[in-house]
Scaffold this motif. Structure first.
Motif, PDB file in Angstrom:
ATOM      1  N   TRP A  17     -19.903   3.823 -37.100  1.00  0.00           N
ATOM      2  CA  TRP A  17     -21.231   4.076 -37.980  1.00  0.00           C
ATOM      3  C   TRP A  17     -20.717   4.312 -39.568  1.00  0.00           C
ATOM      4  CZ3 TRP A  17     -22.900   9.171 -39.740  1.00  0.00           C
ATOM      5  CH2 TRP A  17     -24.326   9.178 -40.468  1.00  0.00           C
ATOM      6  N   VAL A  18     -20.091   4.931 -39.650  1.00  0.00           N
ATOM      7  CA  VAL A  18     -19.442   5.268 -41.309  1.00  0.00           C
ATOM      8  C   VAL A  18     -19.407   3.810 -41.974  1.00  0.00           C
ATOM      9  CG1 VAL A  18     -18.037   6.227 -43.027  1.00  0.00           C
ATOM     10  CG2 VAL A  18     -18.848   7.611 -40.687  1.00  0.00           C
ATOM     11  N   ALA A  19     -18.732   3.078 -41.116  1.00  0.00           N
ATOM     12  CA  ALA A  19     -18.442   1.719 -41.933  1.00  0.00           C
ATOM     13  C   ALA A  19     -19.635   0.873 -41.922  1.00  0.00           C
ATOM     14  CB  ALA A  19     -17.277   0.875 -40.842  1.00  0.00           C
ATOM     15  N   SER A  20     -20.434   0.934 -40.967  1.00  0.00           N
ATOM     16  CA  SER A  20     -21.826   0.402 -41.140  1.00  0.00           C
ATOM     17  C   SER A  20     -22.627   0.811 -42.452  1.00  0.00           C
ATOM     18  CB  SER A  20     -22.583   0.424 -40.223  1.00  0.00           C
ATOM     19  OG  SER A  20     -22.907   1.723 -39.713  1.00  0.00           O
ATOM     20  N   LEU A  21     -22.570   1.951 -42.640  1.00  0.00           N
ATOM     21  CA  LEU A  21     -23.286   2.654 -44.017  1.00  0.00           C
ATOM     22  C   LEU A  21     -22.510   2.214 -45.226  1.00  0.00           C
ATOM     23  CD1 LEU A  21     -23.848   6.364 -43.066  1.00  0.00           C
ATOM     24  CD2 LEU A  21     -25.386   4.515 -42.871  1.00  0.00           C
ATOM     25  N   GLU A  22     -21.252   1.916 -45.201  1.00  0.00           N
ATOM     26  CA  GLU A  22     -20.444   1.439 -46.453  1.00  0.00           C
ATOM     27  C   GLU A  22     -20.589   0.005 -46.663  1.00  0.00           C
ATOM     28  OE1 GLU A  22     -16.265   2.488 -45.168  1.00  0.00           O
ATOM     29  OE2 GLU A  22     -16.439   4.258 -46.257  1.00  0.00           O
ATOM     30  N   MET A  23     -20.922  -0.684 -45.391  1.00  0.00           N
ATOM     31  CA  MET A  23     -21.390  -2.136 -45.645  1.00  0.00           C
ATOM     32  C   MET A  23     -22.774  -2.197 -46.148  1.00  0.00           C
ATOM     33  SD  MET A  23     -20.263  -5.222 -44.946  1.00  0.00           S
ATOM     34  CE  MET A  23     -19.097  -5.154 -43.948  1.00  0.00           C
ATOM     35  N   LYS A  24     -23.810  -1.551 -45.840  1.00  0.00           N
ATOM     36  CA  LYS A  24     -24.855  -1.522 -46.408  1.00  0.00           C
ATOM     37  C   LYS A  24     -25.014  -1.077 -47.966  1.00  0.00           C
ATOM     38  CE  LYS A  24     -27.760  -0.553 -42.330  1.00  0.00           C
ATOM     39  NZ  LYS A  24     -28.688   0.535 -41.718  1.00  0.00           N
ATOM     40  N   VAL A  25     -23.962  -0.276 -48.179  1.00  0.00           N
ATOM     41  CA  VAL A  25     -23.962   0.013 -49.797  1.00  0.00           C
ATOM     42  C   VAL A  25     -23.467  -1.161 -50.450  1.00  0.00           C
ATOM     43  CG1 VAL A  25     -23.055   1.585 -51.582  1.00  0.00           C
ATOM     44  CG2 VAL A  25     -23.956   2.461 -49.455  1.00  0.00           C
ATOM     45  N   SER A  26     -22.388  -1.650 -49.871  1.00  0.00           N
ATOM     46  CA  SER A  26     -21.607  -2.871 -50.553  1.00  0.00           C
ATOM     47  C   SER A  26     -22.531  -4.188 -50.749  1.00  0.00           C
ATOM     48  CB  SER A  26     -20.469  -3.393 -49.543  1.00  0.00           C
ATOM     49  OG  SER A  26     -19.902  -4.396 -50.275  1.00  0.00           O
ATOM     50  N   ASP A  27     -23.572  -4.397 -49.721  1.00  0.00           N
ATOM     51  CA  ASP A  27     -24.615  -5.529 -49.745  1.00  0.00           C
ATOM     52  C   ASP A  27     -25.581  -5.194 -50.792  1.00  0.00           C
ATOM     53  OD1 ASP A  27     -23.009  -6.793 -48.109  1.00  0.00           O
ATOM     54  OD2 ASP A  27     -24.047  -6.190 -46.298  1.00  0.00           O
ATOM     55  N   THR A  28     -25.731  -3.721 -51.167  1.00  0.00           N
ATOM     56  CA  THR A  28     -26.911  -3.396 -51.918  1.00  0.00           C
ATOM     57  C   THR A  28     -26.434  -3.613 -53.472  1.00  0.00           C
ATOM     58  OG1 THR A  28     -27.692  -1.498 -50.368  1.00  0.00           O
ATOM     59  CG2 THR A  28     -28.437  -1.612 -52.711  1.00  0.00           C
ATOM     60  N   LYS A  29     -27.401  -4.500 -54.113  1.00  0.00           N
ATOM     61  CA  LYS A  29     -27.188  -4.910 -55.527  1.00  0.00           C
ATOM     62  C   LYS A  29     -28.261  -3.905 -56.461  1.00  0.00           C
ATOM     63  CE  LYS A  29     -26.301  -9.598 -54.534  1.00  0.00           C
ATOM     64  NZ  LYS A  29     -26.675 -10.996 -54.579  1.00  0.00           N
ATOM     65  N   PHE A  30     -27.815  -3.872 -57.613  1.00  0.00           N
ATOM     66  CA  PHE A  30     -28.544  -2.841 -58.480  1.00  0.00           C
ATOM     67  C   PHE A  30     -29.481  -3.867 -58.845  1.00  0.00           C
ATOM     68  CE2 PHE A  30     -24.871   0.023 -58.831  1.00  0.00           C
ATOM     69  CZ  PHE A  30     -25.525   1.244 -58.611  1.00  0.00           C
ATOM     70  N   ARG A  31     -29.324  -4.932 -59.132  1.00  0.00           N
ATOM     71  CA  ARG A  31     -30.347  -5.977 -59.632  1.00  0.00           C
ATOM     72  C   ARG A  31     -30.308  -7.383 -58.685  1.00  0.00           C
ATOM     73  NH1 ARG A  31     -31.915  -5.222 -65.024  1.00  0.00           N
ATOM     74  NH2 ARG A  31     -32.467  -7.466 -65.066  1.00  0.00           N
ATOM     75  N   ASP A  32     -31.538  -7.646 -58.208  1.00  0.00           N
ATOM     76  CA  ASP A  32     -31.576  -8.574 -57.260  1.00  0.00           C
ATOM     77  C   ASP A  32     -31.745  -9.885 -57.820  1.00  0.00           C
ATOM     78  OD1 ASP A  32     -31.566  -7.121 -55.007  1.00  0.00           O
ATOM     79  OD2 ASP A  32     -33.574  -6.501 -54.839  1.00  0.00           O
ATOM     80  N   ARG A  33     -32.208  -9.939 -59.208  1.00  0.00           N
ATOM     81  CA  ARG A  33     -32.210 -11.200 -60.123  1.00  0.00           C
ATOM     82  C   ARG A  33     -31.500 -11.112 -61.543  1.00  0.00           C
ATOM     83  NH1 ARG A  33     -38.262 -12.318 -60.061  1.00  0.00           N
ATOM     84  NH2 ARG A  33     -38.295 -11.453 -57.911  1.00  0.00           N
ATOM     85  N   ASN A  34     -31.347 -12.053 -61.842  1.00  0.00           N
ATOM     86  CA  ASN A  34     -30.762 -12.052 -63.319  1.00  0.00           C
ATOM     87  C   ASN A  34     -31.904 -11.559 -64.509  1.00  0.00           C
ATOM     88  OD1 ASN A  34     -28.340 -12.828 -62.360  1.00  0.00           O
ATOM     89  ND2 ASN A  34     -29.001 -15.134 -62.717  1.00  0.00           N
ATOM     90  N   ARG A  35     -33.137 -11.506 -64.351  1.00  0.00           N
ATOM     91  CA  ARG A  35     -34.218 -11.264 -65.123  1.00  0.00           C
ATOM     92  C   ARG A  35     -35.177 -10.475 -64.410  1.00  0.00           C
ATOM     93  NH1 ARG A  35     -35.830 -16.714 -67.465  1.00  0.00           N
ATOM     94  NH2 ARG A  35     -33.708 -17.188 -67.493  1.00  0.00           N
TER      95      ARG A  35
END
Length: 425
Positions: A17-35
């Motif tokens: 479960w902890v690993a799945s949380l880490e994966m979600k954080v890793s896949d989360t981007k601060f910016r979804d687009r360049n502009r």
């Protein structure tokens, strides 16, 4: 003994479960687009106050409302407008226009705050049709063009309101590019847009700098009507103070007047105890126009909040029908939208669920000067004297009659005292 809640909690960690949380954080981007996007959906908290103000009446421009049944009738006219554009420049054929829009597709897609789930061909077709329709609709206003029997004055009038809706915007760079190739020898598209805004807002506008880039027509409009020249001074303090209503200000000696020369309806000034406000015509569409301009200011990361600031001041000045009547007497507000209470309600509801701060409040100097004048006691006394004794001829006659009687009484008393002293001596 009963187990406590803490004793029943499993103390060992589920590492999967902890690993799945880490994966979600890793896949989360601060910016979804360049502009950042520039064409937004109106937030639900704003739309809930008056949904119809943001809903196109006649035509859909862009992806947000393209599937609405009541807007499908205009699609036939869009094809006629495209045919008209194809006939203007012999050097451009359908393949050229499609290639032109195709080259701008990626840039146009990211302008919208929501992902546009359309195929490439469908998106390019929509941008081409809607872009041609918007160009020729503007030219219909500025050049009185009539392209087909369906292109009537009624069509132009109702489409005008839809053009200024936030969810109905097209990227400005797309419109400028299409116009440049369709009408290579015509006026600049920006010049036509300025003329449209002049007709819509009835103000003495000056075109913005050609060096500036604009996101869409609403963004362009806000730049045209911005009356400020020194944005660094747009700060009122830690918060916006209480702003009295028009009738309360008037009782404190502040006079109201219709401003004769101004850049736009936002160009409000205060000088020598007089607040000058440009005339605003209250008519069909003004509520929608103000709401959509405010909605863009609420969504944009680089907003100057000019229309929002205007709304804050007008909402404060107008609380009751009496406040509306006072502004109507000075021709600051005109129109036949309804009775005075309806107009007061319109302004009072504009600010519902709208966020604003004292930063970027371009009317800071105006409000501070008005409050200072209002809080000065001698101004209140002078205003009360004017209201109670100089408001009509009979009051003036009564006042001077009382003063004359007082003077005669003083003279008579003085004469009696002097006569008594003389007889005593």
């Amino acid at each position: 003994m009963k187990n406590t809640e803490d004793e029943r909690i499993e103390t060992s960690l589920d590492m999967d479960w902890v690993a799945s949380l880490e994966m979600k954080v890793s896949d989360t981007k601060f910016r979804d687009r360049n502009r950042e996007p520039t064409i937004y959906r109106v937030p639900d908290m704003l739309k809930s106050v008056d949904p119809q103000a943001y809903e196109p009446l006649l035509v859909s421009l862009g992806p947000y409302h393209r599937d609405k049944p009541h807007l499908q009738a205009m699609n036939r006219l869009k094809w006629k407008y495209l045919k008209f554009v194809l006939e203007q420049n012999p050097g451009m054929v359908m393949k050229d226009y499609v290639g032109l829009v195709k080259g701008l597709e990626t840039q146009a897609r990211v302008a919208y705050s929501e992902e546009v789930k359309m195929s490439s061909n469908s998106f390019v077709e929509m941008m081409l049709l809607d872009g041609c329709f918007l160009m020729l609709t503007i030219m219909g206003w500025t050049h009185r063009m009539e392209i087909s029997e369906e292109s009537t004055w009624w069509t132009h009038f109702n489409a005008l309101q839809d053009i200024f809706m936030l969810e109905n915007q097209l990227p400005f760079f797309l419109l400028e590019t299409l116009y440049q190739y369709a009408f290579p020898h015509g006026d600049r598209f920006r010049s036509l847009t300025v003329e449209l805004i002049r007709m819509r807002i009835s103000s003495d506008l000056k075109p913005p700098s050609n060096k500036k880039t604009f996101h869409h027509i609403i963004h362009f409009c806000l730049s045209c009507i911005d009356p400020t020249t020194n944005p660094e001074k747009d700060y009122l303090g830690p918060g916006i103070p209480w702003i009295p209503s028009a009738t309360i200000f008037n009782e404190a000696g502040i006079h109201f007047g219709r401003k004769k020369r101004y850049k736009s309806f936002l160009d409000i000034t205060f000088h020598n105890g007089k607040l000058e406000i440009p005339q605003l015509r209250i008519e069909d569409g003004i509520n929608s126009l103000l709401r959509n301009l405010i909605a863009y200011e609420q969504c944009s990361m680089n907003s100057k909040f000019r229309v929002t600031s205007y709304m804050v001041l007008m909402d404060s000045l107008i609380n009751t029908a009496a406040d509306v009547e006072l502004l109507q007497q000075h021709e600051i507000i005109i129109g036949d939208l309804g009775d005075n209470q309806e107009i007061a309600t319109l302004f009072n509801k504009l600010g519902t669920n709208v966020s604003y701060t004292s930063y970027n409040f371009y009317l800071a100097d105006v409000v501070n000067a008005m409050r200072k004048h209002h809080d000065t006691r001698c101004n209140k006394w002078r205003a009360r004297l004017n209201r109670d004794y100089f408001s009509n001829p009979w009051a003036v006659i009564s006042l001077f009659g009382a003063l004359a009687l007082f003077v005669l009484t003083v003279i008579q008393t003085t004469y009696a005292v002097l006569s008594y002293d003389r007889s005593s001596n």
